[in-house]
Write an enzyme that holds these catalytic residues in place. Structure first.
Site, PDB file in Angstrom:
ATOM      1  N   THR A  75      37.114  90.030  76.685  1.00  0.00           N
ATOM      2  CA  THR A  75      38.205  90.887  77.171  1.00  0.00           C
ATOM      3  C   THR A  75      37.707  92.210  77.731  1.00  0.00           C
ATOM      4  OG1 THR A  75      38.575  91.910  75.015  1.00  0.00           O
ATOM      5  CG2 THR A  75      39.782  89.875  75.476  1.00  0.00           C
ATOM      6  N   ASP A  76      38.580  92.842  78.497  1.00  0.00           N
ATOM      7  CA  ASP A  76      38.300  94.180  79.002  1.00  0.00           C
ATOM      8  C   ASP A  76      38.852  95.212  78.005  1.00  0.00           C
ATOM      9  OD1 ASP A  76      41.073  94.265  79.406  1.00  0.00           O
ATOM     10  OD2 ASP A  76      40.913  94.019  81.579  1.00  0.00           O
ATOM     11  N   ALA A  77      38.845  96.479  78.378  1.00  0.00           N
ATOM     12  CA  ALA A  77      39.295  97.549  77.476  1.00  0.00           C
ATOM     13  C   ALA A  77      40.761  97.410  77.094  1.00  0.00           C
ATOM     14  CB  ALA A  77      39.043  98.911  78.124  1.00  0.00           C
TER      15      ALA A  77
END
Length: 134
Positions: free
Chosen positions: A15-17
């Site tokens: 996942t990203d932030a």
């Protein structure tokens, strides 16, 4: 749509932030599914005299996956000819389609990296295709 389905859990590293699966990771999930599809057909890629390289990808992202989602990555052989195979792939969560792709893979000789025909042993085990495909 499927010839094969690989269940995949979304981990933090995917996942990203914002906790959403980073777009390129969908392609990684699809690569894993194609590898496992070959394994189910009886082939270990490290033992084949050829390697498969992605030549073209068309992707349609429709809905995001998130941390801890359980996904199903589907693989369907769409066409094969000479030195290439085209796959239709889809990633779902429950029955919601998150991503669809058409992936063209070229077969190359492991040593020379030059295009070569799909091995006969592989051709014998591939699922039968619709005559109308591509």
């Amino acid at each position: 749509m499927k010839d094969f389905t690989l269940p995949v859990r979304v981990y933090y590293e995917d996942t990203d932030a914002g906790g959403i699966v980073y777009y390129v990771n969908y392609l990684k999930f699809m690569e894993r599914a194609r590898t496992e599809w070959l394994r189910v057909l009886g082939f270990d890629q490290s033992l084949l005299p050829v390697i498969f390289v992605v030549r073209d990808v068309q992707v349609n992202y429709q809905s995001p996956a998130r941390l801890d989602d359980q996904l199903n990555v589907q693989v369907q052989l769409y066409s094969q000819r000479g030195a290439r195979m085209v796959f239709l792939q889809q990633i779902e969560r429950d029955s919601t389609v998150l991503c669809q792709a058409k992936v063209e893979v070229a077969c190359v000789d492991r040593e020379s990296l030059r295009p070569c025909r799909l091995p006969e042993t592989l051709l014998q085990r591939l699922p039968k295709l619709d005559a109308d495909a591509e």
